[in-house]
Write an enzyme that holds these catalytic residues in place. Sequence first.
Site, mmCIF file in Angstrom:
data_model
loop_
_atom_site.group_PDB
_atom_site.id
_atom_site.type_symbol
_atom_site.label_atom_id
_atom_site.label_comp_id
_atom_site.label_asym_id
_atom_site.label_seq_id
_atom_site.Cartn_x
_atom_site.Cartn_y
_atom_site.Cartn_z
ATOM 1 N N LYS A 425 0.784 -0.939 0.251
ATOM 2 C CA LYS A 425 -0.132 -0.214 0.059
ATOM 3 C C LYS A 425 0.762 1.439 -0.226
ATOM 4 O O LYS A 425 2.388 1.051 0.180
ATOM 5 C CB LYS A 425 -1.002 -0.039 1.274
ATOM 6 C CG LYS A 425 0.009 -0.177 2.276
ATOM 7 C CD LYS A 425 -1.596 -0.447 3.765
ATOM 8 C CE LYS A 425 -0.325 -0.525 4.872
ATOM 9 N NZ LYS A 425 -1.178 -1.067 5.962
ATOM 10 N N ARG A 519 -10.639 -1.153 15.161
ATOM 11 C CA ARG A 519 -10.650 -0.502 13.946
ATOM 12 C C ARG A 519 -11.793 -1.293 12.868
ATOM 13 O O ARG A 519 -12.654 -0.589 12.621
ATOM 14 C CB ARG A 519 -9.167 -0.076 13.192
ATOM 15 C CG ARG A 519 -9.364 1.348 12.490
ATOM 16 C CD ARG A 519 -7.683 1.335 11.775
ATOM 17 N NE ARG A 519 -7.433 -0.432 11.670
ATOM 18 C CZ ARG A 519 -5.733 -0.179 11.092
ATOM 19 N NH1 ARG A 519 -5.391 0.828 10.793
ATOM 20 N NH2 ARG A 519 -4.959 -1.269 10.449
ATOM 21 N N TYR A 653 13.867 30.707 4.958
ATOM 22 C CA TYR A 653 12.546 31.478 5.540
ATOM 23 C C TYR A 653 12.916 31.596 7.135
ATOM 24 O O TYR A 653 13.323 30.448 7.838
ATOM 25 C CB TYR A 653 11.964 31.112 5.646
ATOM 26 C CG TYR A 653 10.979 30.342 3.931
ATOM 27 C CD1 TYR A 653 10.712 31.644 2.600
ATOM 28 C CD2 TYR A 653 10.571 29.351 3.438
ATOM 29 C CE1 TYR A 653 9.912 31.379 1.965
ATOM 30 C CE2 TYR A 653 10.594 29.047 1.954
ATOM 31 C CZ TYR A 653 9.945 30.371 1.197
ATOM 32 O OH TYR A 653 9.370 30.227 -0.240
ATOM 33 N N MET A 702 9.966 24.137 1.167
ATOM 34 C CA MET A 702 8.544 22.688 -0.317
ATOM 35 C C MET A 702 9.710 21.556 -0.621
ATOM 36 O O MET A 702 9.606 20.884 -0.926
ATOM 37 C CB MET A 702 7.831 23.567 -0.541
ATOM 38 C CG MET A 702 6.434 22.830 -1.441
ATOM 39 S SD MET A 702 4.985 23.686 -2.426
ATOM 40 C CE MET A 702 4.155 23.940 -0.637
HETATM 41 C C1 LIG Z 1 -0.452 -1.910 6.780
HETATM 42 C C2 LIG Z 1 -0.967 -2.999 7.459
HETATM 43 C C3 LIG Z 1 0.008 -4.297 7.353
HETATM 44 C C4 LIG Z 1 1.560 -3.858 7.553
HETATM 45 O O1 LIG Z 1 1.671 -3.406 8.451
HETATM 46 P P1 LIG Z 1 3.383 -3.384 8.642
HETATM 47 O O2 LIG Z 1 3.340 -2.900 9.788
HETATM 48 O O3 LIG Z 1 4.355 -2.602 8.058
HETATM 49 O O4 LIG Z 1 4.077 -4.929 8.768
HETATM 50 C C5 LIG Z 1 -0.513 -5.147 7.980
HETATM 51 N N1 LIG Z 1 -2.084 -5.461 8.157
HETATM 52 C C6 LIG Z 1 -2.892 -4.191 7.836
HETATM 53 C C7 LIG Z 1 -4.227 -4.566 8.565
HETATM 54 C C8 LIG Z 1 -2.101 -3.256 7.592
HETATM 55 O O5 LIG Z 1 -2.964 -2.052 7.238
#
Ligand SMILES: *Cc1c(COP(=O)(O)O)cnc(C)c1O
Length: 760
Positions: A425, A519, A653, A702
């Site tokens: 992701k 969650r 800045y 930036m």
């Molecule tokens: C992002 C995520 C992971 C991966 O977690 P890491 O700590 O990066 O290994 C695993 N399971 C779920 C549900 C996640 O959202």
Amino acid sequence: MRVENKRCCDKGYTGIDVFRLVAALLVITIHTSPLAGLSGTADFILTRIVARVAVPFFFVTSGFFLISRYNYQTAKLCAFVRKTALVYAAAIALYIPVNLYNGYFRMDYLLPNLIKDIVFDGTLYHLWYLPASIMGGAIAWGLVRKLDYRKAFAAGAALYLVGLFGDSYYGTLEHVPVCSSFYALIFQASDYTRNGIFFAPVFFIMGGFIADKGDSGENRGESGSVNKCEIVREQSGCRTSKSVRTASEKTVSGKAVSGKKAWMTGVCFGLMLALMLVEGLALHHFQVQRHDSMYVFLPPCVYFLFLVLLQFRGKRSVWLRDLSLIVYLIHPMMIVVIRMAAKVLRLQGLLVDNSVVHFLSVTSVSVAFGAAAVALWGRFGRKPKKRDTSTDRAYIELNLENLAHNVAVLRKAMPPKCELMAVVKAEAYGHGMCETAVQLDKLGVRAFAVATIDEGIRLRRCGVRGEVLILGYTAPERAWELRRYDLAQTLIDYAYACRLHERGYRVKVHVKIDTGMHRLGFDAGCHIEEIMDVFAMEHFNVNGIYTHLCAADSLDEEDVLFTKQQIADFYSVLRRLKKEGIRIPKIHIQSSYGLLNYPELKCSYVRAGIALYGVLSSPGARTRLQLDLRPVLSLKAKVVLLRFVPKGETVGYGRTFVADRDSVIAILPVGYADGFPRSLSNRGSYVLINGGWAPVVGRICMDQLAVDVTDIPGVEVGMTATLIGYDGGEEIAAPVVADESGSITNELLSRMGSRLGHMY
Ligand SMILES: *Cc1c(COP(=O)(O)O)cnc(C)c1O
């Protein structure tokens, strides 16, 4: 500067490359009959039976590189069609003189015949291969995209069967009136059934199937369909566990006996070839053949031949591919040339009438011509390589060897039978999702997790195979896309499951159980009926059930107790489901820290994110399992400007940096919009330049930042600075940078990369 652009696992398909040339030579035998002078039967066996593997081999090869159940880049098909059409157009033009000589353009019904030839038969006898390639490739592509392999293959095989009775088996149905008029109709459009509709598709599909099956010997498509059957059986209440076992046994044994499998495929190929010989000779003997291109044993024979060839891996030889294509296209021309030369030299007796010499001379002239053309093209024809601009400014450098290393280390740490689910992701935590996933795919990773459906679709468009699980919410309105791209959706609670199911699309799902993170997920404590309900929903393929731990990174006693309770609650849900007669699908619990601190858990997948990228969330984190993980990502930037700043002047800045001496300041073209946190300003952070530590001065902007290089000798414009990663013997570790900026590595990395080039 250390540049890692060595690619791992980039082995060529030597066996296939070499056989391309062999196949082209076999086609020459078809058109020159080298053994005709010796024995009619020997010639028949060579040219009408054995050599018939050549063209199907080319189709399987094209299919192998073109067709995939998981390839959603229509551009790839278009490129294939365009390229083949271009070659075809060139070949047609090339042979116009031969056509003229043969009196082709003086025939009756020129236009309809011309169309028929262009679409099916080729304007010269061997050119039919090119339109058949285009048509067969497109049909196979469509079938595989719409259906699974089993059905696509069935459709391709049915077409082949129709073709068979218009070809080698024509004599058996010739006298059945319906059939004969059916075939008469076909033969109006195409001289043979050996064409792009009846002949080619099944071979293309076969090629795609072999490619998707992957090198691990495991077959996702098939185990997927086992799952479907399971659900049906579930409902009819008959034995379920047996077929589950066979599915998993298949994959395990597939790996264990690969050495034995190697020569078994050889034996199978030999057997099929022998059977095809018998078949061909029998058909010839009883004179049922109208034409002699299609045999029942041809597809299995070519299938095993291809598997045998796949086992020879090594140097990549693109030139063999070009050479074989040219030999294939040019040899009829060379037949004409040899005949004319023989006439002029009065050597017909030797060069034409002696079939062996004739074959050898056509072959050598064709190969020589092809080799010369390939060499000339290599020297003059290639376009100049585009300059790589991705490292001009600031860029992320990825070490793919470390990625492969981490995969191996994680796999070793996981319990047997547990697979790695790579969490990619957020652009693979800033590493670039597509490139990372493709690399992992090559390493045999067949399960991926993403956060959103659009990430999943993009994965498919990059050609990633296997299970792709969406961890987050997807609007139920997009159920059709889940189906179309074969994505697995997390069911976040019962109401959501119902809304998704209502859409009526057959989708893969994983049920998420909430065991304390609060969650997403079904409440572990109550409503087991709701979860059971999901398993009974007819449109769902429940591929997995999982939970997520919320304090697995901590070894504090309280957190460990809480985590153990989470795990126990999850297993308890599984036990209750099992008691209700539900077949438990794949289970997964651990993310990176889950594996590092609870490595012994029984599971089917480990969802590893941050550990896969070779870093932990915070510096100095204590974990039960200590793995040799190596960071994959470095952040680099070029020095674009060196500036002299006199004592007392300020930089940036807000004028927060005041030079307390005459200073040399280097400007780096990277800023917080590139993911280098602004909160690192005036926190005493450093970058590495020319082996020295240069403090970041003033506020990070930036798009740029300034570093003080007064104390580092030899810094020049154009040098590369390291913001994260190694330079010489020194390292700036991502977790340390993340910690200094008040966050964790996950956030630091995942925010990177929207504007940065990637370099592998
Ligand atoms: C992002 C995520 C992971 C991966 O977690 P890491 O700590 O990066 O290994 C695993 N399971 C779920 C549900 C996640 O959202």
